[in-house]
Design a protein around this motif. Structure first.
Motif, PDB file in Angstrom:
ATOM      1  N   HIS A 104      -5.407 105.980  24.596  1.00 16.76           N
ATOM      2  CA  HIS A 104      -6.571 106.186  23.782  1.00 16.76           C
ATOM      3  C   HIS A 104      -6.113 106.642  22.461  1.00 16.76           C
ATOM      4  N   ASN A 105      -5.338 107.580  22.395  1.00 19.27           N
ATOM      5  CA  ASN A 105      -5.066 108.091  20.956  1.00 19.27           C
ATOM      6  C   ASN A 105      -4.010 107.319  20.331  1.00 19.27           C
ATOM      7  N   MET A 107      -3.438 104.006  20.164  1.00 17.57           N
ATOM      8  CA  MET A 107      -3.874 102.750  19.845  1.00 17.57           C
ATOM      9  C   MET A 107      -5.310 102.617  19.313  1.00 17.57           C
ATOM     10  N   LYS A 108      -5.848 102.626  18.238  1.00 17.44           N
ATOM     11  CA  LYS A 108      -7.254 103.047  17.927  1.00 17.44           C
ATOM     12  C   LYS A 108      -7.972 101.910  17.162  1.00 17.44           C
ATOM     13  N   TYR A 109      -9.276 101.824  17.495  1.00 20.18           N
ATOM     14  CA  TYR A 109     -10.322 101.147  16.595  1.00 20.18           C
ATOM     15  C   TYR A 109     -11.596 102.260  16.708  1.00 20.18           C
ATOM     16  N   THR A 111     -15.486 103.081  17.335  1.00 22.41           N
ATOM     17  CA  THR A 111     -16.793 102.951  17.944  1.00 22.41           C
ATOM     18  C   THR A 111     -17.559 101.487  17.388  1.00 22.41           C
ATOM     19  N   TYR A 121     -11.169  95.035  17.197  1.00 19.58           N
ATOM     20  CA  TYR A 121     -11.467  95.274  18.511  1.00 19.58           C
ATOM     21  C   TYR A 121     -10.441  94.482  19.254  1.00 19.58           C
ATOM     22  N   GLU A 125      -7.413  95.913  21.645  1.00 13.36           N
ATOM     23  CA  GLU A 125      -7.442  95.536  23.061  1.00 13.36           C
ATOM     24  C   GLU A 125      -6.197  94.845  23.717  1.00 13.36           C
ATOM     25  N   MET A 128      -3.288  96.914  23.658  1.00 14.98           N
ATOM     26  CA  MET A 128      -3.386  98.018  24.739  1.00 14.98           C
ATOM     27  C   MET A 128      -3.000  97.148  26.063  1.00 14.98           C
TER      28      MET A 128
END
Ligand code: ADP
Ligand code: MG
Lengths: 252, 367
Positions: A104-105, A107-109, A111, A121, A125, A128
């Protein structure tokens, strides 16, 4: 500089000194054991190091940075990840999602990008998924990606918890009785995996084991706790020969 | 307690593909429902009494899906969801009334009213959420319950008027101190009258679709996963660096904003907007909670179907007069058993399994 430095750490629960004057120095890349009879305070040490409990006395540093009094999430971001003695998985989520939560922390994009499905996104994803699959493969869980975590057999649940913790890319990994409930074969296999990830993922591991014989297989050094205080410390083979330690384990 | 269902489907699939497919089926159900009833209305096959149910069904669905985000996805109990609807309704209606003379298209006015309703409801969500969501335990239920009642009471004693010198706010008409030719916009218990009737089934349908897209896409994203991880195990979520308060607040505020939109839809469907126990009070909040629980916690499609059926039924049962509520109670009980009873869950899974393996066998024979 040592990776972890724990100084005089202690906590009191309503008069009970669950942990008292605990000291520990871990060098980078070490695989260290924390052993002791039931109720000795091992899990409490982990809870102190991960911010679940606030210490009554003492402090600790990771890479020279003081982490005492920080919240669990901040401590994880600083580089300490853990597993739990009584397994804590996200039971209604798939195996894959459990590990992706560990990312979660890393690899980010935002909300908004997630809701509107902007390109980031999809690309994030995908990254991830790849990373999570690679981690699951190490623990031979790659055939179970779509299974709900609660539907996994016990041994695999323990492995999934380690994979999830490793997904946060910690510097220090705390494993609380990772082999509890496993048969001797599974245990041996798991210990080899732990050593493998320590060697290949640039990790330092602190491991709690209730059963003394297990630690002797993989830990170079150990600390023995009894009634919240340190009973002995040093190279595993020596410590296990210590008559005090034997007495504490067999009872008198 | 863990419920163990011995079914042939021990390994439930929750992979990326099946999630998307499930969502598409939900969208399709809504689109077909809209197409059918819109055609029936256009061709004059739907009684007026039934036509008037369509917009209320839409805002009920929107309310249920958004509450599900809090109760089913985040795992926090909220008993005042209607309060956010009330905030949205009054702010949206207020905006539409005061801009009546401003030159703009009805569409633009309505869209702006929606945005304002959503924003103020979200703000209310932030104000409640920040102190309460940091606590562990069921405090949210208590505070949201109080919030719902307070909002309802406040709008009932508030008078707002407008004249040449600007806005006047007071707790009674006497104290309003407004010029003779002033316009009374919010008239205490009489509420707001003269809101343009901009809502219709098509707008309701669009709002439902937007809500579904937002909630399902959210659930199937990084943020949604974080929210669900808090529901499943807060301590584990913290241990992997998830900011629990932030994501709780996010789920709660998004749900509040969507409820605000439902309120705007509601307000623009009426000539006079008032607040009482049945539309914005405790009764309404519990009603929506019933939709969510019976539809299945965390199931968006369940919320859509339960809200539609349960909203429409009491109205359709009007023909049987005094037995209406009795029939309604029976439907509730049957739904509960079919949805959650171990026997039915097992039957459903078996049926699904047979369908799937049947397909596979056919494919093999064909090969
Ligand atoms: N939150 C708590 N409140 C009170 N006592 C606690 C708490 N957590 C642990 N203890 C006590 O501290 C002691 C050490 O527990 P623990 O660290 O779980 O032992 P173990 O070495 O078996 O992991 C036990 O006596 C336990 O009862
Ligand atoms: Mg323990």
């Amino acid at each position: 500089m040592s990776l972890l430095e724990v100084k005089n750490l202690g906590i009191v629960f309503g008069g009970l000194h669950a942990v008292e004057d605990f000291n520990l120095t871990l060098e980078k890349g070490e695989l260290y054991g924390l052993i002791g009879p039931n109720g000795a305070g091992k899990t409490t040490v982990f809870n102190l190091l991960t911010g679940v409990y606030k210490p009554t006395t003492g402090t600790f540093f990771l890479d020279g940075k003081e982490l005492k009094g920080k919240k669990p999430a901040e401590i994880n971001k600083a580089g300490i990840a853990r597993t739990f003695q009584n397994i804590r998985l996200f039971s209604n989520l798939s195996v894959l999602d459990n590990v992706k939560l560990g990312l979660h922390n890393g690899m980010k994009y935002s909300t908004f990008e997630g809701i509107v499905r902007l390109p980031r996104y999809f690309s994030t994803e995908r990254k991830m998924n790849e990373r999570a699959h690679a981690l699951l493969k190490v623990f031979e869980l790659d055939d179970d990606v779509d299974t709900l975590a609660s539907n996994l057999p016990y041994g695999k649940q323990r492995k999934l918890e380690i994979a999830r913790a490793m997904a946060t890319e910690p510097k220090l990994l705390l494993l609380d009785e990772p082999a509890a409930g496993m048969n001797p074969n599974e245990t041996k296999e798991l210990m080899q995996t732990i050593r493998f990830v320590r060697d290949n993922f640039d990790l330092t591991v602190l491991l709690i084991e209730h059963d003394m014989s297990l630690v002797s297989g993989i830990c170079e050094n150990i600390t023995v706790l009894n009634f919240g205080t340190e009973l002995a410390k040093g190279p595993t083979a020596e410590v296990l020969k210590n008559p005090e330690v034997i007495k504490a384990y067999l009872g008198d | 307690m863990a419920k163990k269902v011995n079914s042939p489907l021990e390994k439930k699939k929750s992979g990326v593909r099946s999630v998307t497919k499930k969502n598409f089926v939900t969208y399709l159900i809504v689109i077909v429902f809209y197409a059918v009833f819109q055609t029936l209305t256009a061709t004059g096959h739907l009684k007026n009494a039934y036509q008037s149910l369509l917009v209320p069904i839409c805002y009920s669905v929107v309310m249920a899906v958004s509450l599900n985000l809090v109760v089913g996805v985040l795992g926090e109990l909220s008993l005042g969801h209607a309060g956010f609807m009330c905030v949205g309704a009054y702010c949206g209606a207020f905006f539409s009334v005061i801009t009546k003379d401003v030159l703009m298209t009805d569409w633009l006015r309505f869209v702006l009213a929606m945005l304002i309703g959503a924003a103020v409801a979200a703000l209310a969500g932030v104000i409640i959420g920040i102190p309460v969501l940091r606590l562990k335990g069921d405090y949210l239920a208590i505070v949201t319950l109080a919030f719902g009642e307070i909002i309802k009471t406040v709008v009932n004693v508030l008078y707002i008027g407008k004249d040449a010198s600007g806005f006047h706010i007071a707790m009674s008409t006497k104290n309003l101190d407004m010029a003779e030719d002033g316009l009374l916009i919010l008239n205490g218990p009489q509420g707001i009258t003269g809101t343009p009737k901009s809502s219709n089934f098509t707008i309701g349908f669009i709002l439902v679709m937007l809500t579904l897209l937002i909630v399902t896409n959210l659930m199937d994203s990084r943020t949604g996963r974080a929210i669900m991880s808090i529901r499943d195990n807060r301590i584990a979520a913290e241990s992997i660096g998830i900011d629990v308060t932030k994501y709780k607040l996010m789920a709660f505020v998004i749900a509040a904003a969507i409820a605000g939109c439902a309120g705007v839809l509601y307000a623009h469907n009426l000539n006079a907007l008032t607040a009482n126990t049945n539309n914005f009070g405790y009764n309404m909040s519990i009603m929506i909670l019933v939709y969510v629980v019976l539809g299945g916690l965390g199931s968006v499609r369940g919320s859509v179907i339960a809200a539609t059926i349960l909203y429409a039924l009491p109205e359709l049962f009007r023909g049987v007069g005094q037995y209406r509520m009795l029939l309604y109670a029976i439907v509730l009980i049957v739904m509960m058993i079919v949805n959650n009873g171990a026997f039915f869950v097992q039957m459903k899974e078996k049926a699904l399994y047979n369908i799937r393996s049947g397909k596979k066998n056919n494919a093999k024979e064909a090969a």
